[in-house]
Every structure is written in structure tokens, then in C-alpha cells.
Design an enzyme around this catalytic site. Structure first.
Site, PDB file in Angstrom:
ATOM      1  N   TRP A  60      53.919 -84.378 -55.618  1.00 23.77           N
ATOM      2  CA  TRP A  60      54.948 -84.520 -54.470  1.00 23.77           C
ATOM      3  C   TRP A  60      55.248 -85.698 -53.812  1.00 23.77           C
ATOM      4  O   TRP A  60      55.666 -86.022 -52.797  1.00 23.77           O
ATOM      5  CB  TRP A  60      54.595 -83.353 -53.693  1.00 23.77           C
ATOM      6  CG  TRP A  60      54.715 -82.205 -54.303  1.00 23.77           C
ATOM      7  CD1 TRP A  60      53.761 -81.176 -54.422  1.00 23.77           C
ATOM      8  CD2 TRP A  60      56.005 -81.485 -55.068  1.00 23.77           C
ATOM      9  NE1 TRP A  60      54.271 -79.930 -55.387  1.00 23.77           N
ATOM     10  CE2 TRP A  60      55.416 -80.483 -55.674  1.00 23.77           C
ATOM     11  CE3 TRP A  60      57.081 -82.029 -55.058  1.00 23.77           C
ATOM     12  CZ2 TRP A  60      56.749 -79.753 -56.428  1.00 23.77           C
ATOM     13  CZ3 TRP A  60      58.298 -81.182 -56.053  1.00 23.77           C
ATOM     14  CH2 TRP A  60      57.714 -80.224 -56.509  1.00 23.77           C
TER      15      TRP A  60
ATOM     16  N   ASP B 148      48.012 -68.841 -51.127  1.00 19.48           N
ATOM     17  CA  ASP B 148      47.580 -69.199 -52.833  1.00 19.48           C
ATOM     18  C   ASP B 148      46.292 -68.383 -52.777  1.00 19.48           C
ATOM     19  O   ASP B 148      45.834 -67.467 -52.038  1.00 19.48           O
ATOM     20  CB  ASP B 148      47.471 -70.724 -53.131  1.00 19.48           C
ATOM     21  CG  ASP B 148      47.656 -71.017 -54.513  1.00 19.48           C
ATOM     22  OD1 ASP B 148      46.996 -70.173 -55.361  1.00 19.48           O
ATOM     23  OD2 ASP B 148      48.196 -71.913 -54.498  1.00 19.48           O
TER      24      ASP B 148
ATOM     25  N   ASP C 263      47.415 -62.519 -52.819  1.00 16.52           N
ATOM     26  CA  ASP C 263      48.005 -62.548 -54.385  1.00 16.52           C
ATOM     27  C   ASP C 263      49.351 -62.098 -54.180  1.00 16.52           C
ATOM     28  O   ASP C 263      49.687 -61.133 -53.567  1.00 16.52           O
ATOM     29  CB  ASP C 263      47.251 -61.356 -55.015  1.00 16.52           C
ATOM     30  CG  ASP C 263      47.748 -60.994 -56.389  1.00 16.52           C
ATOM     31  OD1 ASP C 263      48.762 -61.467 -56.551  1.00 16.52           O
ATOM     32  OD2 ASP C 263      46.971 -60.655 -57.194  1.00 16.52           O
TER      33      ASP C 263
ATOM     34  N   HIS D 288      58.648 -70.775 -62.972  1.00 15.68           N
ATOM     35  CA  HIS D 288      58.593 -71.364 -64.343  1.00 15.68           C
ATOM     36  C   HIS D 288      57.441 -70.966 -65.046  1.00 15.68           C
ATOM     37  O   HIS D 288      57.321 -71.122 -66.295  1.00 15.68           O
ATOM     38  CB  HIS D 288      58.731 -72.865 -64.420  1.00 15.68           C
ATOM     39  CG  HIS D 288      57.647 -73.533 -63.987  1.00 15.68           C
ATOM     40  ND1 HIS D 288      57.589 -75.025 -64.127  1.00 15.68           N
ATOM     41  CD2 HIS D 288      56.567 -73.260 -63.375  1.00 15.68           C
ATOM     42  CE1 HIS D 288      56.389 -75.503 -63.839  1.00 15.68           C
ATOM     43  NE2 HIS D 288      55.549 -74.444 -63.299  1.00 15.68           N
TER      44      HIS D 288
ATOM     45  N   GLN E  56      51.332 -73.189 -72.420  1.00 19.13           N
ATOM     46  CA  GLN E  56      50.127 -72.900 -71.496  1.00 19.13           C
ATOM     47  C   GLN E  56      50.490 -71.607 -70.402  1.00 19.13           C
ATOM     48  O   GLN E  56      49.698 -71.000 -70.002  1.00 19.13           O
ATOM     49  CB  GLN E  56      50.211 -74.087 -70.374  1.00 19.13           C
ATOM     50  CG  GLN E  56      48.968 -74.268 -69.584  1.00 19.13           C
ATOM     51  CD  GLN E  56      48.578 -75.420 -68.854  1.00 19.13           C
ATOM     52  OE1 GLN E  56      49.754 -76.170 -68.484  1.00 19.13           O
ATOM     53  NE2 GLN E  56      47.854 -75.924 -68.459  1.00 19.13           N
TER      54      GLN E  56
HETATM   55  C1  LIG Z   1      52.372 -74.336 -61.147  1.00 20.69           C
HETATM   56  S1  LIG Z   1      51.456 -73.887 -59.663  1.00 20.69           S
HETATM   57  C2  LIG Z   1      52.502 -74.762 -58.508  1.00 20.69           C
HETATM   58  C3  LIG Z   1      51.740 -75.323 -57.181  1.00 20.69           C
HETATM   59  C4  LIG Z   1      52.649 -75.799 -56.121  1.00 20.69           C
HETATM   60  N1  LIG Z   1      53.512 -75.008 -55.767  1.00 20.69           N
HETATM   61  C5  LIG Z   1      53.155 -77.185 -56.348  1.00 20.69           C
HETATM   62  O1  LIG Z   1      54.552 -77.089 -57.073  1.00 20.69           O
HETATM   63  O2  LIG Z   1      52.540 -78.011 -56.548  1.00 20.69           O
HETATM   64  C6  LIG Z   1      51.313 -72.421 -59.336  1.00 20.69           C
HETATM   65  C7  LIG Z   1      50.616 -71.955 -58.169  1.00 20.69           C
HETATM   66  O3  LIG Z   1      50.627 -70.627 -58.112  1.00 20.69           O
HETATM   67  C8  LIG Z   1      49.491 -69.902 -57.617  1.00 20.69           C
HETATM   68  N2  LIG Z   1      49.400 -68.538 -58.163  1.00 20.69           N
HETATM   69  C9  LIG Z   1      49.326 -68.051 -59.273  1.00 20.69           C
HETATM   70  N3  LIG Z   1      49.344 -67.005 -59.196  1.00 20.69           N
HETATM   71  C10 LIG Z   1      49.234 -66.575 -57.970  1.00 20.69           C
HETATM   72  C11 LIG Z   1      49.277 -65.013 -57.168  1.00 20.69           C
HETATM   73  N4  LIG Z   1      49.117 -64.115 -57.849  1.00 20.69           N
HETATM   74  N5  LIG Z   1      49.018 -64.997 -56.125  1.00 20.69           N
HETATM   75  C12 LIG Z   1      49.053 -66.433 -55.129  1.00 20.69           C
HETATM   76  N6  LIG Z   1      49.184 -67.553 -55.925  1.00 20.69           N
HETATM   77  C13 LIG Z   1      49.262 -67.679 -57.287  1.00 20.69           C
HETATM   78  C14 LIG Z   1      48.493 -70.951 -58.419  1.00 20.69           C
HETATM   79  O4  LIG Z   1      47.135 -70.835 -57.936  1.00 20.69           O
HETATM   80  C15 LIG Z   1      49.257 -72.297 -58.399  1.00 20.69           C
HETATM   81  O5  LIG Z   1      48.636 -72.771 -57.015  1.00 20.69           O
END
Ligand SMILES: C[S@@+](CC[C@H](N)C(=O)[O-])C[C@H]1O[C@@H](n2cnc3c(N)ncnc32)[C@H](O)[C@@H]1O
Length: 351
Positions: free
Chosen positions: A170, A216, A241, A260, A312
Site C-alpha cells: 500500500w 481481522d 471472523d 481473490h 496458495q
Molecule cells: C490477502 S490478505 C489481504 C489483507 C489486506 N486486506 C491487504 O490487502 O493488504 C487477506 C486477509 O483476510 C484475513 N482473513 C482471512 N480469513 C478471515 C476471516 N475468516 N475473518 C477475518 N479476516 C480474515 C487475513 O487474515 C488477511 O489479513
């Protein structure tokens, strides 16, 4: 473009050979980041010989010299040869100082480390992932393919490295993404899956009168608070969650690089959950993703990301029309797309 390439390539396949070498070039840059080459050269008051660099980094002189020469070849370092004895002296370019040194103004150092140590080995499984159509987390880590973040966060070390990767994007694209649409009318903004808060920081800077919350998983919030939060940050964290727990009430939900990661079914489930709690008449959702062209002709970076998603996660990169379809199916309307011309694009939809 494809016809273009094949015409000139028939005489001699320059481009093809360059592509073959792509992974070597990446690994040269990544290895130099891991060794601390750029940190050393950007803080050194003068240019250094291979011997001096090797000594400072506790590395072999021969290996260091070859690595430094390759970095010169790809124009990431400068070299000058001393007239007296022919010693080569290496120094940093501005680009290396800004992007590759740990303390660089727009450092992508953590991005390079994650690519080198996690993505690079994962891409060794590309053939199996393509054959089977899913990630190899079961075979590699004993984790079911759908438990995407159990695999991504398989140790504290992996979690911290992944968060470093997320955090670094970012500084490049954050401003363009938050300015793609005016978000000033949204008073309560929640960045769902907002990880370290790097994008939330950009949102809070651009829209100081809105309240911004990063939502998160608990372990991520704990790690973010410990390692990434800054004293002057104005956004707050909330753990939960987004698939199973209660969602905070807001008038704008940001989903940056979230959809994605997931199958279409899970994307629609999540969007419907958001639509249910989103303030009606004025509430909305902002998607931030590297979108594909509808023509399937690029951008190549998004196409490569889509393969990364295959090895992944259980998701993929998508063109705007697919996001628009999922948004409408989940109850959103007025879908607007803004291509920023950088890596990440923005899609705004209203309830
Ligand atoms: C690919 S990362 C994107 C992070 C951020 N939005 C960015 O673009 O920099 C996906 C994010 O979704 C969070 N995440 C995944 N499953 C989740 C859930 N069930 N509830 C809350 N957050 C979740 C992960 O911890 C991670 O921070």
C-alpha cells in the site's frame, strides 16, 4: 502483441530467453535483499568493493562478486572501476535505495522476502496445482485446500512474513486506490480482512473525518498491534471472523485482496453477509483487486497473480464483470469500476 512477438522471435528468441531467465533475475534481487546488500550499500558513505561487501555480510568474495555484477547487469547497482588497480567499486542506485533497502522511503523489502522464501518454493508445485486445479497445501503441510489461512499462517514466522508482504503493497498503490472514488460521504468505514492496517492508514489519512476500523482474525490483530501499529495511527482494530462471526456495522466495507482468496460461492456468501448489515440507502462496498482484462489479454501481472492464487489459495483473479455479477447477486447495485493504471484497481458498489 502475440503476433508481434512471434515474428521477431523466429529469427532469434530474445524475448523467450529473457522469460526463461525471469526466475534467475528475481532470485538475484531476492538473494541480495536477504543478504542485506542494499541496506549496506545505501548506508555506506562511499562505494564498496566486492571484498568489503563480502566481509560486511559474512559471505564469500567470489559469490558476492558474481551477485553484485548481476545486479549491475540488471541496472539495480552502479559500478565504477578504479583507475589505479582496476578494483570494481559498487554503489546503490536510487531505485535500490528507495525500494529494496529495508529503510527505503517506499521499501518493498518485506515483499521481496516473502516472494523469495514462501512464494518461490510454492511455485515449484505449479505443475501439480494446474493438473489438480487446486493448491497443494494438503500434500505440503497436511492442511485441507479450503483451510487457506491455516496454511498461510502455519507458523508465527509465516504469519509475520505474510503480514510484511501485505503491509508493503500500500505504500505504492494505497493513495490511488483510496482516491479512485470519493469516500468522503461514508462516515463509518470497516476494512474487512484489513491485516496490518496499511490500507486503513491511507483511508484515514485521505478521509480524516471518517472513523476507520480494521477487522481481522484475533491472532492477526494481535500481531498487527504488536509489530505494525504506529503511534500516530487513528484507525482502530476489531477481531472476528468475517465468514462466521458478527460483522461490525458500517456504511462502507472495504475488501482489499479478499475475494481473490476465495471460490465464487464463498465470495457471494461473504458479500451477502455484508449486504445484510450494510446501512441501506447510502451504504456500500469497495473492492480492491488486481483485475484482469475482459479480453483475457492481460495485465500479465494479474494473470501471474491468478496462478499464485491457484498455488496458495482457493481463489483467483477476476475481470470486473465477474466482480459486478457477484456484487449484484449479493444485493448490491450501481457497480462502478476504476482502473488505476497501477497494480490494484477499485470497484465501488452501493446497497
Ligand atoms: C490477502 S490478505 C489481504 C489483507 C489486506 N486486506 C491487504 O490487502 O493488504 C487477506 C486477509 O483476510 C484475513 N482473513 C482471512 N480469513 C478471515 C476471516 N475468516 N475473518 C477475518 N479476516 C480474515 C487475513 O487474515 C488477511 O489479513
Amino acid at each position: 502483441m502475440a503476433e508481434h512477438l512471434s515474428q521477431s522471435e523466429l529469427d532469434y528468441p530474445f524475448k523467450l530467453l529473457e522469460y526463461f531467465n525471469g526466475f534467475r533475475v528475481s532470485k538475484v534481487i531476492f538473494s541480495a535483499c536477504e543478504l542485506g546488500v542494499f541496506d549496506l550499500l545505501t548506508t555506506s558513505p562511499c562505494a564498496l568493493s566486492a571484498q568489503q561487501v563480502a566481509q560486511a555480510l559474512h559471505a564469500s568474495v567470489d559469490g558476492t562478486e558474481r551477485l553484485l555484477d548481476a545486479l549491475v547487469g540488471i541496472e539495480i547497482l552502479h559500478v565504477e572501476t578504479q583507475a589505479e588497480d582496476g578494483t570494481a567499486l559498487y554503489s546503490s542506485t536510487e531505485v535500490a535505495g528507495m525500494y529494496l533497502a529495508k529503510g527505503g522511503a517506499k521499501s518493498l523489502h518485506d515483499m521481496a522476502i516473502y516472494q523469495s522464501q514462501t512464494i518461490y518454493p510454492l511455485w515449484n508445485n505449479m505443475v501439480d496445482a494446474v493438473r489438480e486445479g487446486n493448491n497443494q497445501n494438503q500434500k505440503l503441510f497436511g492442511i485441507p485446500p479450503e483451510e487457506v489461512f491455516q496454511a498461510v499462517y502455519r507458523s508465527d514466522e509465516e504469519m509475520l512474513k505474510f503480514m510484511g508482504l501485505m503491509n508493503s503493497s500500500w505504500v505504492l498503490d494505497g493513495y490511488d486506490v483510496v482516491m479512485a472514488f470519493s469516500l468522503a460521504g461514508f462516515r463509518n468505514i470497516v476494512d474487512l480482512g484489513g491485516c496490518t492496517g496499511a490500507l486503513a492508514r491511507e483511508i484515514a489519512k485521505a478521509y480524516p473525518s471518517s472513523s476507520v476500523t480494521v477487522f481481522d482474525m484475533p491472532a492477526v490483530v494481535e500481531m498487527a498491534t504488536k509489530h505494525f501499529l504506529r503511534a500516530d495511527d487513528t484507525f482502530t482494530f476489531q477481531s472476528g471472523d468475517f465468514f462466521h462471526g458478527e460483522l461490525p456495522v458500517a456504511d462502507l466495507y472495504v475488501l482489499a485482496r479478499i475475494l481473490h482468496d476465495w471460490s465464487e460461492d464463498k465470495c457471494v456468501t461473504l458479500l451477502k453477509r455484508i449486504c445484510d448489515v450494510c446501512e441501506p440507502g447510502g451504504g456500500g462496498v469497495l473492492l480492491v483487486e488486481a483485475t484482469l482484462l475482459e479480453s483475457r489479454r492481460g495485465p500479465v501481472q494479474a494473470q501471474l497473480f491468478s496462478l499464485s492464487m491457484l498455488v496458495q489459495t482457493e481463489g483467483r483473479e477476476r475481470p470486473p464483470s465477474q466482480y459486478a455479477r457477484m456484487l449484484r447477486q449479493s444485493g448490491f447495485r450501481d457497480v462502478q469500476v476504476c482502473r488505476t493504471g497501477k497494480t490494484y484497481d477499485a470497484i465501488l458498489a452501493l446497497k
